[in-house]
Design an enzyme around this catalytic site. Structure first.
Site, PDB file in Angstrom:
ATOM      1  N   HIS A  74       8.509  13.495  65.479  1.00 30.24           N
ATOM      2  CA  HIS A  74       8.310  14.939  65.297  1.00 30.24           C
ATOM      3  C   HIS A  74       7.255  15.137  64.212  1.00 30.24           C
ATOM      4  O   HIS A  74       7.560  15.069  63.026  1.00 30.24           O
ATOM      5  CB  HIS A  74       9.621  15.622  64.901  1.00 30.24           C
ATOM      6  CG  HIS A  74      10.672  15.551  65.974  1.00 30.24           C
ATOM      7  ND1 HIS A  74      10.796  16.517  66.951  1.00 30.24           N
ATOM      8  CD2 HIS A  74      11.610  14.611  66.255  1.00 30.24           C
ATOM      9  CE1 HIS A  74      11.786  16.173  67.778  1.00 30.24           C
ATOM     10  NE2 HIS A  74      12.290  15.022  67.378  1.00 30.24           N
ATOM     11  N   HIS A 244      17.069   8.570  72.279  1.00 29.54           N
ATOM     12  CA  HIS A 244      18.106   8.276  71.264  1.00 29.54           C
ATOM     13  C   HIS A 244      19.514   8.099  71.832  1.00 29.54           C
ATOM     14  O   HIS A 244      20.426   8.849  71.497  1.00 29.54           O
ATOM     15  CB  HIS A 244      18.087   9.321  70.146  1.00 29.54           C
ATOM     16  CG  HIS A 244      17.977  10.765  70.576  1.00 29.54           C
ATOM     17  ND1 HIS A 244      18.820  11.337  71.504  1.00 29.54           N
ATOM     18  CD2 HIS A 244      17.132  11.746  70.189  1.00 29.54           C
ATOM     19  CE1 HIS A 244      18.497  12.610  71.661  1.00 29.54           C
ATOM     20  NE2 HIS A 244      17.463  12.873  70.877  1.00 29.54           N
ATOM     21  N   ASP A 317      12.690   8.681  66.248  1.00 26.92           N
ATOM     22  CA  ASP A 317      13.083  10.104  66.211  1.00 26.92           C
ATOM     23  C   ASP A 317      12.809  10.650  64.800  1.00 26.92           C
ATOM     24  O   ASP A 317      13.603  11.433  64.261  1.00 26.92           O
ATOM     25  CB  ASP A 317      14.546  10.299  66.624  1.00 26.92           C
ATOM     26  CG  ASP A 317      14.879  11.755  66.909  1.00 26.92           C
ATOM     27  OD1 ASP A 317      13.965  12.601  66.889  1.00 26.92           O
ATOM     28  OD2 ASP A 317      16.072  12.045  67.133  1.00 26.92           O
TER      29      ASP A 317
HETATM   30 ZN   LIG Z   1      16.668  14.746  70.437  1.00 32.56          ZN
HETATM   31 ZN   LIG Z   2      13.807  14.127  68.541  1.00 39.91          ZN
END
Ligand SMILES: [Zn+2]
Ligand SMILES: [Zn+2]
Length: 441
Positions: A74, A244, A317
């Site tokens: 992200h 994930h 992530d």
């Molecule tokens: Zn997610």
């Molecule tokens: Zn994510």
């Protein structure tokens, strides 16, 4: 055509002398020299002479690895640059030995139109020190109601589609998304969560949540959606990538789907591979993530899945948050932790050093796996390849948080932990992206 962008800079001339060259996909594990000229690997061998204008890196005791690829980051671009941006996020990635990362579209605005995607790619072109690609949203505004213009987004370079941060709740919309992406041959990356089961959940449902009196988030919430989407992908003949994955029952569903020939790839995060819900006993909000840290049995299943290949990608992530979003009571804190700067070092310390998982498996899951899942060119230690590689001291130990993070955010779940392996120099797409040696000199 998939687009990866990186800031324009000069290609390098570098000779790495006497390092261990380790690239299991190439079947390479030797001590040798490796010469890069104009950003390309031109020679691997013994006692290579450095041409004029070539920087020499002494590699004795060091290991040269292919550049790592993270399919789930992200970068918070566009719109949430107070958390991260292309400059800081890519620098954090380069410091972790990454040469390519894929960024998620749960931004402000959401990357759900050609114009927003182009703008995000433009930011990467201005500031990213490694190659950055973007996934576009599955649904307009990530609201789960109508599909984005997938064909147009694919034409403009989207690497795939995801509503990450949220599941695609409607099975009807998911089915239509699969029908649209099939001719584009791009993967749908799926955040698997049945929201009617996770509402009010702050951590994994189990003995620890009962002890703490915190709202539980049952593992089955993930597995139900995994099972649904594998069946839908099978019926529609499309590709899916499961993000994930965190519990044993999901891995069992993926294994069964694979046996039937469903095109499904899947990722696990370093934090799910090394931590369990017991970490939440501290009530430290840096252990709050989505999906939540699960049980020791789930963690063992993830490790086993990595070794058998059911889990074929390791993804961080990386989810940076500002201090005001994390330094609040556990129940009020944002979900997510950073991960780019610690991914390989925590895995080396917790899985490779104790002989739980071979280094080869980890490197494959951080190079070959994500490249197969998203049709990216695999960083390789091979003559003729563009230099996407990093020089590591795999034995160096350091404490997370002792040095400032390159990321704008510091919400790491490994703060204070001793990890193993320091990335010294990263060359991405033939260009210098990270240079610890310069800092140390
Ligand atoms: Zn997610
Ligand atoms: Zn994510």
């Amino acid at each position: 055509m998939t687009r990866l962008e990186q800031r324009e800079s000069a290609v390098v001339n570098v000779l790495v002398q006497g390092a261990r060259l380790f690239d299991p996909v190439e079947g390479l594990d030797v001590t040798a020299d490796l010469l890069i000229q104009d950003g390309k690997i031109v020679q691997i061998g013994d006692k290579i002479a450095a041409p004029a204008g070539t920087r020499v890196l002494k590699g004795m005791g060091k290991t040269l690895l292919p550049g790592l690829v993270d399919p789930h980051v992200h970068l918070r671009v566009p719109g949430q640059e107070y958390k991260e941006d292309c400059v800081s996020g890519s620098a954090a990635a380069a410091a972790g030995g990454y040469t390519t990362i894929l960024s998620m579209p749960n931004t402000d605005p959401v990357i759900d139109s050609g114009a927003t995607l182009e703008a995000a790619l433009e930011r990467a072109k201005e500031g990213a020190v490694i190659q950055v690609g973007f996934l576009a949203a599955v649904s307009v505004g990530r609201e789960g109601e109508s599909l984005t213009e997938m064909r147009d987004l694919a034409d403009r370079g989207a690497v795939g589609f995801t509503d990450d941060g949220s599941p695609v709740e409607s099975a009807r919309l998911m089915r239509r998304a699969l029908q649209y992406v099939r001719p584009l041959n791009l993967p749908l990356a799926l955040h698997e969560e049945e929201p009617s089961l996770t509402r009010g959940g702050h951590m994994h449902e189990g003995a620890v949540s009962a002890t703490l009196g915190l709202g539980g988030w049952p593992g089955i919430a993930e597995t139900l959606m995994v099972a649904r989407d594998i069946r839908l992908a099978e019926q529609e003949g499309a590709r899916i990538h499961l993000q994930h994955i965190s519990v044993r029952t999901s891995i069992e569903e993926i294994a069964r789907g694979r046996e039937r020939g469903v095109r499904v790839s899947s990722e696990a995060t370093p934090h799910h591979l090394v931590l369990t819900d017991r970490a939440v006993l501290s009530l430290d909000s840096n252990f709050k993530m989505n999906p939540p840290l699960a049980s020791e049995d789930d963690r063992q299943a993830l490790i086993e899945g990595l070794k058998t290949g059911v889990i074929d990608c390791i993804a961080t992530d990386h989810a940076p948050h500002a201090i005001h979003e994390k330094e609040v009571p556990f129940e009020a804190a944002a979900f997510g932790v950073t991960g780019l700067e610690t991914a390989l070092p925590i895995l080396l310390e917790e899985l490779v050093a104790p002989d739980l998982v071979p280094l080869e498996t980890i490197i494959r899951a951080m190079t070959e796996g994500p490249c197969n899942a998203f049709d990216l060119e695999r960083p390789a230690l091979r003559v003729g390849a563009t230099a996407n590689l990093a020089l590591w001291d795999l034995e160096a130990r350091w404490v997370v948080g002792d040095r400032p993070f390159r990321s704008k955010s510091a919400n790491s779940c490994f703060l204070g932990d001793t990890v193993r392996g320091m990335c010294l120099v990263t060359i991405a797409n033939g260009r210098l992206a990270h240079d610890e040696l310069e800092v140390l000199a």
